[in-house]
Design a protein around this motif. Structure first.
Motif, short mmCIF file in Angstrom:
data_model
loop_
_atom_site.label_atom_id
_atom_site.label_comp_id
_atom_site.label_asym_id
_atom_site.label_seq_id
_atom_site.Cartn_x
_atom_site.Cartn_y
_atom_site.Cartn_z
N VAL A 76 0.81 -1.21 0.00
CA VAL A 76 0.00 0.00 0.00
C VAL A 76 0.85 1.27 0.00
CG1 VAL A 76 -0.25 0.18 2.51
CG2 VAL A 76 -2.05 1.08 1.03
N ASN A 77 2.06 1.19 0.56
CA ASN A 77 2.92 2.36 0.61
C ASN A 77 3.93 2.41 -0.53
OD1 ASN A 77 1.80 3.46 3.01
ND2 ASN A 77 2.93 1.93 4.20
N GLY A 78 3.79 1.51 -1.50
CA GLY A 78 4.72 1.44 -2.62
C GLY A 78 5.63 0.23 -2.52
N GLY A 79 6.34 -0.06 -3.61
CA GLY A 79 7.22 -1.23 -3.62
C GLY A 79 6.42 -2.51 -3.72
N GLY A 80 7.07 -3.62 -3.42
CA GLY A 80 6.36 -4.89 -3.49
C GLY A 80 7.27 -6.09 -3.49
N ALA A 81 6.71 -7.22 -3.88
CA ALA A 81 7.44 -8.49 -3.95
C ALA A 81 7.51 -8.91 -5.41
CB ALA A 81 6.72 -9.55 -3.12
N THR A 82 8.72 -9.17 -5.89
CA THR A 82 8.92 -9.50 -7.30
C THR A 82 9.58 -10.87 -7.43
OG1 THR A 82 9.23 -7.16 -7.81
CG2 THR A 82 9.94 -8.76 -9.48
N LEU A 83 8.97 -11.75 -8.23
CA LEU A 83 9.54 -13.07 -8.48
C LEU A 83 10.65 -12.97 -9.51
CD1 LEU A 83 6.42 -15.44 -8.69
CD2 LEU A 83 8.08 -15.26 -6.85
N GLY A 84 11.74 -13.73 -9.28
CA GLY A 84 12.82 -13.79 -10.25
C GLY A 84 12.41 -14.61 -11.46
N SER A 85 13.11 -14.43 -12.57
CA SER A 85 12.77 -15.12 -13.82
C SER A 85 12.95 -16.63 -13.70
CB SER A 85 13.63 -14.58 -14.96
OG SER A 85 15.01 -14.76 -14.68
N ASP A 86 13.79 -17.08 -12.76
CA ASP A 86 14.00 -18.52 -12.60
C ASP A 86 12.91 -19.18 -11.76
OD1 ASP A 86 14.57 -17.51 -10.10
OD2 ASP A 86 16.61 -18.32 -9.99
N GLY A 87 12.01 -18.37 -11.19
CA GLY A 87 10.92 -18.93 -10.39
C GLY A 87 11.35 -19.43 -9.03
N ARG A 88 12.62 -19.20 -8.64
CA ARG A 88 13.13 -19.70 -7.36
C ARG A 88 13.67 -18.59 -6.47
NH1 ARG A 88 17.46 -22.40 -8.07
NH2 ARG A 88 17.72 -22.07 -10.29
N SER A 89 13.48 -17.34 -6.87
CA SER A 89 13.96 -16.23 -6.04
C SER A 89 12.86 -15.19 -5.89
CB SER A 89 15.22 -15.59 -6.65
OG SER A 89 14.93 -15.06 -7.92
N LEU A 90 12.85 -14.53 -4.76
CA LEU A 90 11.84 -13.53 -4.46
C LEU A 90 12.54 -12.30 -3.89
CD1 LEU A 90 8.79 -12.81 -4.19
CD2 LEU A 90 8.92 -13.70 -1.86
N GLU A 91 12.34 -11.15 -4.53
CA GLU A 91 12.94 -9.92 -4.09
C GLU A 91 11.89 -9.08 -3.36
OE1 GLU A 91 14.69 -8.03 -7.44
OE2 GLU A 91 16.05 -9.70 -7.89
N LEU A 92 12.22 -8.69 -2.14
CA LEU A 92 11.33 -7.86 -1.33
C LEU A 92 11.98 -6.50 -1.18
CD1 LEU A 92 10.53 -10.46 1.48
CD2 LEU A 92 9.33 -10.10 -0.68
N VAL A 93 11.40 -5.50 -1.80
CA VAL A 93 11.98 -4.17 -1.80
C VAL A 93 10.92 -3.15 -1.37
CG1 VAL A 93 13.20 -2.43 -3.18
CG2 VAL A 93 13.56 -4.85 -3.63
N THR A 94 11.32 -2.15 -0.61
CA THR A 94 10.48 -1.04 -0.17
C THR A 94 9.31 -1.51 0.68
OG1 THR A 94 10.95 -0.17 -2.40
CG2 THR A 94 9.66 1.22 -0.97
N MET A 95 9.57 -2.48 1.54
CA MET A 95 8.55 -2.86 2.52
C MET A 95 8.52 -1.83 3.64
SD MET A 95 9.05 -7.01 2.98
CE MET A 95 7.48 -7.28 3.80
N THR A 96 7.37 -1.68 4.24
CA THR A 96 7.24 -0.84 5.43
C THR A 96 6.68 -1.70 6.55
OG1 THR A 96 5.04 -0.10 4.72
CG2 THR A 96 6.91 1.30 4.13
N PRO A 97 6.91 -1.33 7.81
CA PRO A 97 6.37 -2.12 8.92
C PRO A 97 4.87 -2.35 8.75
CG PRO A 97 7.90 -0.52 9.75
CD PRO A 97 7.73 -0.20 8.30
N GLY A 98 4.47 -3.62 8.91
CA GLY A 98 3.07 -4.00 8.73
C GLY A 98 2.82 -4.71 7.41
N ASP A 99 3.81 -4.70 6.48
CA ASP A 99 3.66 -5.40 5.20
C ASP A 99 3.95 -6.89 5.37
OD1 ASP A 99 3.01 -3.10 3.85
OD2 ASP A 99 5.07 -2.68 3.22
N LYS A 100 3.26 -7.70 4.56
CA LYS A 100 3.41 -9.16 4.65
C LYS A 100 3.23 -9.78 3.27
CE LYS A 100 0.10 -11.63 6.57
NZ LYS A 100 -0.78 -12.27 7.59
N VAL A 101 3.97 -10.87 3.03
CA VAL A 101 3.90 -11.60 1.76
C VAL A 101 3.64 -13.07 2.05
CG1 VAL A 101 5.13 -12.27 -0.34
CG2 VAL A 101 5.50 -10.02 0.65
N GLU A 102 2.75 -13.67 1.27
CA GLU A 102 2.50 -15.12 1.35
C GLU A 102 2.63 -15.72 -0.05
OE1 GLU A 102 -1.35 -15.85 2.98
OE2 GLU A 102 -0.84 -15.13 4.99
#
Length: 205
Positions: A76-102
């Motif tokens: 909600v505050n910008g940024g996000g979770a991005t999957l790598g092209s290999d399908g085995r990596s996850l980049e978490l950038v610009t998280m703020t306290p209270g953000d969660k990924v499943e």
């Protein structure tokens, strides 16, 4: 009379030679063969992050609860979770306290023999491939669970599991949370990269 005897002897000799020659080309024979095909086994198992299972949540102060974000993968505050092209990596950038990924890691086994497999996760400092900027590691501020088990010490492993030929492995549900209680300034402008690796060997390996 003598000529008849000689002639008879000659005929007998010729008949014997003929029989011997004929015997050379009239032997009884028998042949038998055995063939063998040798093939090697196939050990093939893959793991990938299920794109459809990726969900992101942000803290809703008014409701005092986490709210699922739209679209999935954003915060909600910008940024996000991005999957790598290999399908085995996850980049978490610009998280703020209270953000969660499943998300869910799916495993697929097409081996034709019994195998053993191990799935592990490893966190590392994130370096932006475009700007070459290395971020402060966000991992210490995160709460990560894999099938409900905490991912500690920046690593996780399922341990070795045994599968029969064609038997599917377990899917892993991963939750990555930046707790609201971690809202101090120590983790501003930080990031982390988590890589999931699947190793499979033959059953007696």
């Amino acid at each position: 009379m003598k000529k008849k005897i000689l002639l008879s002897s000659a005929l007998v000799i010729l008949i014997c030679i003929s029989l011997i020659a004929g015997a050379t080309f009239a032997l009884f024979t028998s042949n038998s063969s055995v063939s063998m095909v040798v093939g090697s086994a196939t050990v093939n198992m893959t793991a990938s992050i299920d794109q459809a299972s990726l969900k992101t949540y942000s803290w809703n102060s008014a409701a005092q609860t986490s709210t699922e974000n739209t679209p999935a993968g954003s915060f909600v505050n910008g940024g996000g979770a991005t999957l790598g092209s290999d399908g085995r990596s996850l980049e978490l950038v610009t998280m703020t306290p209270g953000d969660k990924v499943e998300f869910t890691i799916n495993t697929s086994n097409s081996s034709n023999v019994a195998i053993k497999y191990c799935l592990s996760a490893q966190s590392a400092v994130y370096t932006d491939p475009v700007t070459n900027q290395t971020y402060k590691n966000l991992f210490p501020a995160l709460k990560i669970t894999v099938n409900g088990k905490p991912m500690d010490a920046e690593s996780f492993t399922t341990g070795w599991q045994t599968l029969t030929a064609g038997q599917e492995g377990i899917d892993l549900k991963v939750v990555v949370e930046f707790p609201d209680a971690s809202n101090n300034n120590d983790y501003q402008n930080a990031a982390t990269k988590i890589t999931f690796t699947l190793e499979a060997v033959q059953g007696n390996g």
